[in-house]
Design a protein around this motif. Structure first.
Motif, PDB file in Angstrom:
ATOM      1  N   GLY A  12      36.882  46.397  32.173  1.00 50.11           N
ATOM      2  CA  GLY A  12      36.491  45.192  32.846  1.00 50.11           C
ATOM      3  C   GLY A  12      35.815  44.210  32.074  1.00 50.11           C
ATOM      4  O   GLY A  12      34.702  44.274  31.306  1.00 50.11           O
ATOM      5  N   HIS A  15      31.627  39.822  34.536  1.00 44.90           N
ATOM      6  CA  HIS A  15      30.405  39.310  33.918  1.00 44.90           C
ATOM      7  C   HIS A  15      29.600  40.651  33.624  1.00 44.90           C
ATOM      8  O   HIS A  15      28.925  40.818  32.774  1.00 44.90           O
ATOM      9  CB  HIS A  15      29.564  38.614  35.194  1.00 44.90           C
ATOM     10  CG  HIS A  15      30.366  37.341  35.376  1.00 44.90           C
ATOM     11  ND1 HIS A  15      30.327  36.278  34.933  1.00 44.90           N
ATOM     12  CD2 HIS A  15      31.483  37.049  36.500  1.00 44.90           C
ATOM     13  CE1 HIS A  15      31.239  35.293  35.548  1.00 44.90           C
ATOM     14  NE2 HIS A  15      31.814  35.851  36.407  1.00 44.90           N
ATOM     15  N   ALA A  16      29.564  41.862  34.404  1.00 47.63           N
ATOM     16  CA  ALA A  16      29.112  43.118  33.808  1.00 47.63           C
ATOM     17  C   ALA A  16      29.513  43.545  32.900  1.00 47.63           C
ATOM     18  O   ALA A  16      29.189  43.802  31.572  1.00 47.63           O
ATOM     19  CB  ALA A  16      29.228  43.923  35.142  1.00 47.63           C
ATOM     20  N   ASN A  40      41.021  36.710  31.781  1.00 54.67           N
ATOM     21  CA  ASN A  40      39.946  36.908  32.704  1.00 54.67           C
ATOM     22  C   ASN A  40      38.716  37.214  31.999  1.00 54.67           C
ATOM     23  O   ASN A  40      37.894  37.694  32.780  1.00 54.67           O
ATOM     24  CB  ASN A  40      40.532  37.707  33.927  1.00 54.67           C
ATOM     25  CG  ASN A  40      40.666  39.255  33.237  1.00 54.67           C
ATOM     26  OD1 ASN A  40      39.967  39.670  32.295  1.00 54.67           O
ATOM     27  ND2 ASN A  40      41.480  40.240  34.095  1.00 54.67           N
ATOM     28  N   CYS A  46      34.238  33.227  42.392  1.00 55.79           N
ATOM     29  CA  CYS A  46      33.793  32.469  43.350  1.00 55.79           C
ATOM     30  C   CYS A  46      33.285  31.237  43.191  1.00 55.79           C
ATOM     31  O   CYS A  46      33.603  30.485  42.228  1.00 55.79           O
ATOM     32  CB  CYS A  46      32.874  33.343  44.207  1.00 55.79           C
ATOM     33  SG  CYS A  46      32.772  32.767  45.978  1.00 55.79           S
ATOM     34  N   VAL A 124      43.061  50.068  32.593  1.00 55.87           N
ATOM     35  CA  VAL A 124      42.831  51.685  32.572  1.00 55.87           C
ATOM     36  C   VAL A 124      43.300  52.370  33.963  1.00 55.87           C
ATOM     37  O   VAL A 124      43.063  51.568  34.947  1.00 55.87           O
ATOM     38  CB  VAL A 124      41.313  51.520  32.295  1.00 55.87           C
ATOM     39  CG1 VAL A 124      40.885  52.994  32.458  1.00 55.87           C
ATOM     40  CG2 VAL A 124      40.904  51.010  31.372  1.00 55.87           C
ATOM     41  N   GLY A 155      34.273  45.540  39.200  1.00 54.68           N
ATOM     42  CA  GLY A 155      34.104  44.700  40.165  1.00 54.68           C
ATOM     43  C   GLY A 155      34.674  44.921  41.728  1.00 54.68           C
ATOM     44  O   GLY A 155      34.581  45.924  42.218  1.00 54.68           O
ATOM     45  N   SER A 179      43.072  47.794  41.295  1.00 51.83           N
ATOM     46  CA  SER A 179      43.272  48.972  40.468  1.00 51.83           C
ATOM     47  C   SER A 179      43.458  50.357  41.308  1.00 51.83           C
ATOM     48  O   SER A 179      42.189  50.805  41.551  1.00 51.83           O
ATOM     49  CB  SER A 179      41.904  49.205  39.589  1.00 51.83           C
ATOM     50  OG  SER A 179      42.047  48.102  38.732  1.00 51.83           O
ATOM     51  N   GLY A 199      33.430  36.902  50.736  1.00 55.58           N
ATOM     52  CA  GLY A 199      34.602  35.976  51.044  1.00 55.58           C
ATOM     53  C   GLY A 199      34.351  34.746  50.224  1.00 55.58           C
ATOM     54  O   GLY A 199      33.145  34.319  49.701  1.00 55.58           O
ATOM     55  N   GLN A 368      29.560  44.676  40.366  1.00 56.72           N
ATOM     56  CA  GLN A 368      29.742  44.551  41.822  1.00 56.72           C
ATOM     57  C   GLN A 368      30.203  46.151  42.308  1.00 56.72           C
ATOM     58  O   GLN A 368      29.927  46.474  43.523  1.00 56.72           O
ATOM     59  CB  GLN A 368      30.933  43.776  42.230  1.00 56.72           C
ATOM     60  CG  GLN A 368      31.097  43.659  43.534  1.00 56.72           C
ATOM     61  CD  GLN A 368      31.110  41.850  44.016  1.00 56.72           C
ATOM     62  OE1 GLN A 368      31.012  41.125  43.178  1.00 56.72           O
ATOM     63  NE2 GLN A 368      31.211  41.660  45.086  1.00 56.72           N
ATOM     64  N   THR A 373      26.195  41.842  44.527  1.00 59.35           N
ATOM     65  CA  THR A 373      27.158  40.586  44.425  1.00 59.35           C
ATOM     66  C   THR A 373      26.477  39.628  43.659  1.00 59.35           C
ATOM     67  O   THR A 373      25.414  39.597  43.671  1.00 59.35           O
ATOM     68  CB  THR A 373      27.248  40.050  45.882  1.00 59.35           C
ATOM     69  OG1 THR A 373      27.728  38.573  45.822  1.00 59.35           O
ATOM     70  CG2 THR A 373      25.861  40.001  46.625  1.00 59.35           C
ATOM     71  N   GLY A 374      27.187  38.656  42.942  1.00 60.09           N
ATOM     72  CA  GLY A 374      26.812  37.879  42.216  1.00 60.09           C
ATOM     73  C   GLY A 374      26.863  37.947  40.465  1.00 60.09           C
ATOM     74  O   GLY A 374      26.934  39.177  40.167  1.00 60.09           O
TER      75      GLY A 374
HETATM   76  C1  LIG Z   1      36.339  36.465  46.941  1.00 63.41           C
HETATM   77  C2  LIG Z   1      35.194  36.767  46.290  1.00 63.41           C
HETATM   78  C3  LIG Z   1      34.004  35.870  46.929  1.00 63.41           C
HETATM   79  C4  LIG Z   1      32.923  36.358  46.220  1.00 63.41           C
HETATM   80  N1  LIG Z   1      31.774  35.446  46.703  1.00 63.41           N
HETATM   81  C5  LIG Z   1      30.540  35.314  46.370  1.00 63.41           C
HETATM   82  C6  LIG Z   1      29.422  34.745  46.438  1.00 63.41           C
HETATM   83  O1  LIG Z   1      29.630  33.846  47.404  1.00 63.41           O
HETATM   84  N2  LIG Z   1      28.428  34.782  45.873  1.00 63.41           N
HETATM   85  C7  LIG Z   1      28.124  35.606  44.908  1.00 63.41           C
HETATM   86  O2  LIG Z   1      27.062  35.689  44.498  1.00 63.41           O
HETATM   87  N3  LIG Z   1      28.996  36.449  44.597  1.00 63.41           N
HETATM   88  C8  LIG Z   1      30.218  36.369  44.943  1.00 63.41           C
HETATM   89  N4  LIG Z   1      31.059  36.989  44.640  1.00 63.41           N
HETATM   90  C9  LIG Z   1      30.899  38.122  43.745  1.00 63.41           C
HETATM   91  C10 LIG Z   1      30.949  37.642  42.120  1.00 63.41           C
HETATM   92  O3  LIG Z   1      32.289  37.232  41.946  1.00 63.41           O
HETATM   93  C11 LIG Z   1      30.826  39.309  41.568  1.00 63.41           C
HETATM   94  O4  LIG Z   1      29.788  39.776  41.994  1.00 63.41           O
HETATM   95  C12 LIG Z   1      30.886  39.215  40.044  1.00 63.41           C
HETATM   96  O5  LIG Z   1      32.087  38.524  39.539  1.00 63.41           O
HETATM   97  C13 LIG Z   1      31.020  40.549  39.825  1.00 63.41           C
HETATM   98  O6  LIG Z   1      31.204  40.768  38.438  1.00 63.41           O
HETATM   99  P1  LIG Z   1      31.694  42.127  37.877  1.00 63.41           P
HETATM  100  O7  LIG Z   1      31.511  42.210  36.543  1.00 63.41           O
HETATM  101  O8  LIG Z   1      31.191  43.370  38.363  1.00 63.41           O
HETATM  102  O9  LIG Z   1      33.204  42.152  38.447  1.00 63.41           O
HETATM  103  P2  LIG Z   1      34.327  40.923  38.184  1.00 63.41           P
HETATM  104  O10 LIG Z   1      33.790  39.822  37.769  1.00 63.41           O
HETATM  105  O11 LIG Z   1      35.098  41.099  39.424  1.00 63.41           O
HETATM  106  O12 LIG Z   1      35.136  41.543  36.980  1.00 63.41           O
HETATM  107  C14 LIG Z   1      36.017  42.711  37.114  1.00 63.41           C
HETATM  108  C15 LIG Z   1      36.905  42.647  35.678  1.00 63.41           C
HETATM  109  O13 LIG Z   1      37.365  43.952  35.719  1.00 63.41           O
HETATM  110  C16 LIG Z   1      38.915  43.857  35.496  1.00 63.41           C
HETATM  111  N5  LIG Z   1      39.434  45.077  35.758  1.00 63.41           N
HETATM  112  C17 LIG Z   1      39.608  45.607  37.119  1.00 63.41           C
HETATM  113  N6  LIG Z   1      40.251  46.640  37.104  1.00 63.41           N
HETATM  114  C18 LIG Z   1      40.569  47.115  35.862  1.00 63.41           C
HETATM  115  C19 LIG Z   1      41.230  48.027  35.161  1.00 63.41           C
HETATM  116  N7  LIG Z   1      41.775  49.067  35.833  1.00 63.41           N
HETATM  117  N8  LIG Z   1      41.294  48.023  33.770  1.00 63.41           N
HETATM  118  C20 LIG Z   1      40.942  46.907  33.050  1.00 63.41           C
HETATM  119  N9  LIG Z   1      40.236  46.272  33.627  1.00 63.41           N
HETATM  120  C21 LIG Z   1      40.100  45.872  34.952  1.00 63.41           C
HETATM  121  C22 LIG Z   1      39.271  42.764  35.843  1.00 63.41           C
HETATM  122  O14 LIG Z   1      40.357  41.979  35.345  1.00 63.41           O
HETATM  123  C23 LIG Z   1      37.936  41.817  35.825  1.00 63.41           C
HETATM  124  O15 LIG Z   1      37.968  41.262  34.591  1.00 63.41           O
HETATM  125  C24 LIG Z   1      32.556  37.012  45.013  1.00 63.41           C
HETATM  126  C25 LIG Z   1      33.625  37.585  44.816  1.00 63.41           C
HETATM  127  C26 LIG Z   1      35.014  37.609  45.255  1.00 63.41           C
HETATM  128  C27 LIG Z   1      36.168  38.373  44.740  1.00 63.41           C
END
Ligand SMILES: Cc1cc2nc3c(=O)[nH]c(=O)nc-3n(C[C@H](O)[C@H](O)[C@H](O)COP(=O)(O)OP(=O)(O)OC[C@H]3O[C@@H](n4cnc5c(N)ncnc54)[C@H](O)[C@@H]3O)c2cc1C
Lengths: 621, 433
Positions: A12, A15-16, A40, A46, A124, A155, A179, A199, A368, A373-374
């Motif tokens: 993924g 951000h993480a 991506n 968001c 994956v 996420g 996924s 949302g 996430q 969140t965030g």
């Molecule tokens: C609709 C929505 C609203 C949101 N609203 C808010 C808000 O108001 N305030 C706030 O603070 N945060 C909000 N967030 C949360 C914020 O976007 C996330 O907390 C943050 O992006 C999480 O980071 P992450 O790295 O965990 O996951 P993500 O940024 O979601 O990254 C996940 C990554 O994993 C990749 N991936 C997924 N599955 C696979 C796989 N099987 N194989 C390879 N790659 C994969 C994806 O392509 C993506 O790049 C919101 C998120 C969404 C979707």
């Protein structure tokens, strides 16, 4: 000898994932980042903004450790604002709105330049695992990549379901597939899963907004950056528009409540209370006749506008009606409707403080997926999982962040000790040592650690050493400057006439004595760097309070030193309530400090655990 | 909630109540320094010596002092043990002196043991025996919680909790949600909430002094000129030959105490030296001491030798005046005789009535520990209020004091953690832009 393609695989590129991959590679591990598509990396799902209260602190800490989020935010920042500017430095939080495209570009650039890091596009679908021991991943096309440790950061993609009104579709976020295969694979690990929701608002076409009629909020005149390496914004600064909901807006929403996914009973996941949908606001705070809505441009050359404050899961036609009921938005067109998303998360109590899954070896979770969140929360966990995966792969000890040293430590401890009941977000009030864990001293707290871990580069190390030398020199000089209260009075200083001689450092602790006042008395002090002077001023302001907390810090340190063996059986401890036994078993705390923070813990119960710890040690000695 | 490592803690290590000897243990890094302020030349580590414990220029007790240097002590820390006379009054006085030190505080139940455990000072057998002890302690704490949270006081405590939670939420909302639509200046409301709690706390603190009396006993001093019949009276009441009675004036040089039960209330009767001007140096000291003790007592019974005799110092409202040696006078309401027993029952009934009325004002906080916590909390709330008054922008500092106060009150109001504060914030304010 087993063959490994990589030391660490990060799944993924959000951000993480970005932070985890960068960190692992910097720490010296041969790392692969596998993500659905190269585009991506660094996508903001968001709100196009980074930082804020508590969140800004996290970004500073990531930066102090050598991470990438702060630098990407600075390069893409189009509206820097220091929140709580008029309050004390401990609760000031840097924030900026970011140009989405620039943020992604900055992230792609930073990761692309990272040595030891390969970026692979692919989905994956499975883990290579034997006996709860993960040793790599299988992609959707069947190819295998092996590694000593794997970090999962997918996420909202695990069983993600998107809701708009009564329409629902599977999706990781708008435009992305969820996924599914991976989610099924994770089921086989029997981890405790839960469902959360969040949302996002509709996106508006800025060219159809009547900006003239709206108030605006400008960027700060003297912008404060995230990274300790940046000094000023990289791109042009812009203002946001502000509009408000009104009685008409509320009436439209109220009349259509049953058509909202949330209120129509389509969603079971729990949403964050601090980020309610507009439906929630209107139902729960029925007496409020208007809510503020910030109209935030998503980029310098992007006409997409993010209306902050009206996330929704109403049908698209209702969204259009209520949006158009607001000032300035009478003729607005919606580029993409708002939606709610439900997704799986893993109860983070299944993780250790190094973010390794307790029941599965070599597997780490961040972001996430752990119930937060965030972007900032995700990135901070990314650093922790990344460094620990790398160290695990290289046969080194885990690094644990403490509540004493960082917001990162506060967050991880909250997650793995208390679990989550709603999407977890950082607030400054979560940090009991808030006065010492400041955004301004994140480097002083963490850069030495980053240097030791290998994640801080030469340039940062040099800048840090220089700053510390300057601070030390300034303190030394301040300590040679002393005066008595009567001398102080002559210089117009308002101080106790207690006859006690004070150094310039001690004088700074008085609320109404500033560094500039000291320069009047001792002109030689003026030569020091402005940043250094400001930093010393901030430290002096809290010195007395921080000294008072020293005892609590020591107590915590002492409790942290009482480590609990991984196989300690809490169910056997007589005298503990069944409830506590179960909680302890679930969390399996790593030390007495963590045990003490479990909900419902009592001093007597802690003494009992300590007793068992002693027996255990004596018997195994 | 956990043992604060840097703190010096103290408590009566032997059971409360009257015993021949009471042991007060002081443990922690400042144990020696603190005790050295009250004891002239501490004995060397591992030794014991008879010493005076002094405060404010007065001898509080002549006691046995033992010192232990870390790690060779029960807790593994520096420890001073004071083996003092078993009178609750003496113990109380010494504990009160120790409470004055900001770096020291009363020990939590089981805290000495906890430290001994932390420092690996207990052997396996001792450790195994501990579970029972801790279970008993847990039960006692549970009972106490039940007591605190039921009845009138429960309502009061609940209101403190609500007020502090609300105050914390108001301060934190202006900090953590500064960029949202929230009230900017919450100081007036926060100050008012804190003032209410402080008022309640002050009342409870005052009540706790009474509560302590209920537990440790009220003191009733018998005063009067030499030979007024004080000692005979005491002996009759106690049924024991404790005070030295003789016909020679001035035999009761020191203060003599008799602990007894009056209508279910523990009462310590003090027989004081006869009060008169004396040329005898030793007697003078005794007289002075008698006066001080009598003034500090909860109630005084003034035995007059003649009908129009004036008391040696101004009496308080409830104090009782009687004509002593009633057997020599015509028996009436205001006479009493230790020798014949006339009027003794009447006196005891009167004492019981007065003290029962006072005991009715009892606070729940029966332990020094609770009072210490309430006093610390009250002081912190006061600080928080003055920060808010003088500099509302320093909300984070006010929040710090408030958090400290709340933590101090943990054992009374229950734990208030950040999740609850956030819960209060989200239920009160519409947040999330
Ligand atoms: C609709 C929505 C609203 C949101 N609203 C808010 C808000 O108001 N305030 C706030 O603070 N945060 C909000 N967030 C949360 C914020 O976007 C996330 O907390 C943050 O992006 C999480 O980071 P992450 O790295 O965990 O996951 P993500 O940024 O979601 O990254 C996940 C990554 O994993 C990749 N991936 C997924 N599955 C696979 C796989 N099987 N194989 C390879 N790659 C994969 C994806 O392509 C993506 O790049 C919101 C998120 C969404 C979707």
């Amino acid at each position: 000898m087993k063959h490994h393609d990589f030391d660490v695989i990060v799944i993924g590129g959000g951000h993480a994932g970005a932070e985890a991959a960068h960190t692992a590679a910097r720490a010296g591990a041969k790392t692969a980042l596998v993500t659905l598509s190269l585009d991506n990396i660094g996508v903001m799902s968001c709100n196009p903004a980074i930082g804020g209260l508590g969140k800004g602190h996290l970004v500073r800490e990531i930066d102090a450790l050598g991470g990438v989020m702060g630098i990407a935010a600075d390069r893409s920042g189009i509206q820097f604002r220091l929140l709580n500017r008029r309050k004390g430095p401990a609760v000031q939080g840097p924030r900026t709105q970011s140009d989405r495209k620039l943020y992604r570009a900055a992230m792609a650039d930073l990761l692309g330049k990272t040595p030891n890091l390969a970026i692979i596009a692919g989905e994956v679908a499975d883990f290579i695992a034997k006996d709860d021991n993960v040793s790599g991943v299988v992609l959707a096309d069947g190819s295998e990549i092996r590694a000593k440790a794997v970090v999962l950061t997918t996420g909202t993609f695990l069983r993600g379901v998107i809701h708009i009104g009564d329409t629902r579709m599977a999706g990781g976020r708008m435009g992305d597939k969820p996924s599914v295969k991976l989610a099924e694979r994770i089921d086989t690990f029997n981890l405790p899963l839960g469902r959360l929701k969040t949302g996002t608002p509709p996106r508006l076409d800025g060219r159809t907004i009547n900006w003239e009629s709206l108030e605006t909020q400008p960027a700060d005149d003297d912008p404060v950056m995230f990274s300790f390496l940046s000094h000023k914004p990289f791109v042009r600064q812009i203002a946001c528009g502000i509009t408000h909901t009104n009685e008409k807006t509320h009436a439209i929403i109220r009349d259509n409540l049953s058509r909202s996914a949330m209120y129509g009973g389509h969603i079971e996941g729990i949403g964050p209370r601090y980020c309610p949908s507009i439906e929630d606001k209107i139902v729960r705070f029925a007496d409020k006749s208007s809510h503020q809505v910030f109209l935030e441009p998503e980029g310098l050359d992007d006409h997409t506008i993010y209306p902050n404050g009206i996330s929704t899961s109403l049908p698209a036609d209702v969204q259009q009606d209520y949006v158009r009921s607001m000032d300035g938005l009478e003729n607005v067109s919606i580029l993409q409707p708002g939606y709610a998303i439900e997704y799986d998360f893993v109860d983070p109590r299944a993780l250790g403080p190094d973010l390794q899954v307790k029941a599965v070896k070599n597997l780490y979770f961040a972001g996430q997926i752990n119930g937060t969140t965030g972007y900032e929360e995700a990135a901070a966990q990314g650093y922790v999982a990344g460094i620990n995966a790398a160290r695990c792969a290289m046969g080194q000890d885990a690094v644990i962040f403490s509540r004493r040293d960082s917001y990162i430590g506060v967050m991880i401890d909250d997650l793995v000790t208390r679990g989550v009941s709603e999407p977890y977000r950082m607030f400054t009030s979560r940090a009991e040592f808030r006065l010492s864990l400041r955004a301004d001293n994140a480097d002083q707290r963490l850069t030495p650690l980053g240097i030791a871990l290998g994640t801080v580069g030469e340039a940062r190390k040099h800048a840090f050493d220089t700053k510390m030398d300057q601070i030390t020199a300034c303190y030394a000089q301040l300590n040679t400057c002393q005066l008595t209260p009567s001398e102080g009075k002559k210089h117009g200083l308002n101080m106790n006439q207690d006859g006690q001689r004070r150094t310039a450092v001690e004088l700074l602790a008085f609320p109404d004595i500033e560094f500039t006042d000291l320069e009047q008395i001792w002109p030689q002090l003026a030569d020091h760097d402005l940043q250094v002077k400001q930093q010393i001023n901030r430290e002096a302001q809290y010195a007395a309070y921080i000294a008072r907390q020293e005892r609590d810090v020591l107590a915590l340190k002492r409790d942290e030193a009482q480590t609990i063996p991984k196989d300690m059986n809490f169910m056997e401890i007589e005298g503990l309530s069944t409830e506590l036994r179960q909680k302890l078993t679930k969390v399996q705390p790593r030390d007495l400090g963590q045990a003490g923070r479990i909900d419902g813990m009592t001093p007597a119960a802690l003494t009992l655990i300590l007793t068992k710890l002693r027996q255990y040690q004596r018997k195994s000695a | 909630m956990s043992a604060a490592a840097g703190d010096t803690i103290f408590a009566q290590a032997s059971g409360t109540g009257r015993a021949g000897v009471s042991v007060i243990r002081v443990s922690g890094p400042d144990a020696f320094a603190i005790c050295a302020n009250h004891i002239d030349v501490l004995p060397k580590a591992g030794q014991f010596k008879l010493r005076y414990f002094q405060a404010d220029g007065q001898n509080i007790d002549h006691l046995l002092v033992l010192t232990f240097r870390s790690p060779n002590s029960f807790t593994g820390e520096d420890v001073v043990e004071l083996h003092c006379h078993g009178s609750p009054a003496v113990v109380k006085a010494i504990l009160a002196v120790l409470t004055r030190y900001p770096q020291a505080r009363p020990a939590e139940p089981g805290e000495f043991t906890r430290r001994a455990l932390e420092n690996n000072k207990l052997d396996l057998a001792q450790v195994e025996g501990l579970s029972d002890l801790i279970n008993a302690e847990t039960e006692a704490q549970r009972m106490q919680a039940v007591r605190i949270f039921s009845g009138q006081l429960g309502i009061l405590v609940e209101s403190w909790r609500q007020n502090l939670l609300r105050a914390a939420a108001l301060i934190e909302v202006t900090i953590d949600f500064a960029d949202e639509d929230v009230p900017v200046d919450v100081s007036p409301e926060v100050s008012a909430l804190m003032a209410q709690v402080m008022k309640g706390l002050s009342t409870e603190i005052a009540g706790s002094y009474v509560a302590e009396r209920v537990r440790n006993g009220f003191e009733v001093a018998i005063i009067g000129a030499p030979n007024a019949g004080k000692s005979t009276l005491l002996n009759t009441i106690s049924g024991r030959d404790v005070a030295i009675t003789s016909e020679v004036a001035g035999t009761t040089r020191d203060v003599i105490e008799v602990r007894m039960d009056v209508n279910g209330l523990p009462v310590t009767l003090l027989d004081t030296a006869g009060i008169r001007d004396s040329a005898d140096e030793i007697e003078k000291v005794g007289v002075q001491r008698a006066i001080e003790r009598a003034q500090q007592a909860d109630l005084r019974v003034f035995l007059k030798s003649t009908l129009d005799e004036e008391p040696p110092f101004a009496l308080s409202q409830d104090d009782i005046s009687l004509l002593g040696k009633g057997d020599l006078h015509v028996a009436q309401d205001s006479t009493i005789s230790g020798k014949s027993g006339d009027g003794v029952d009447r006196l005891l009934a009167q004492i019981a009535e007065i003290l029962s009325a006072r005991a009715a004002n009892v606070g729940t906080a029966t332990h020094l520990r609770h009072r210490h916590a309430m006093e610390a909390a009250c002081e912190a709330l006061d600080q928080a209020r003055s920060v808010l008054d003088q500099n509302p922008a320093s909300a984070e500092i006010a929040a710090e004091y408030l958090r400290y106060a709340i933590r101090k009150l943990d054992s009374l109001i229950g734990r208030v953690d950040v999740e609850m504060v956030l819960g209060e914030i989200f239920s009160q304010f519409c947040l999330g832009k």
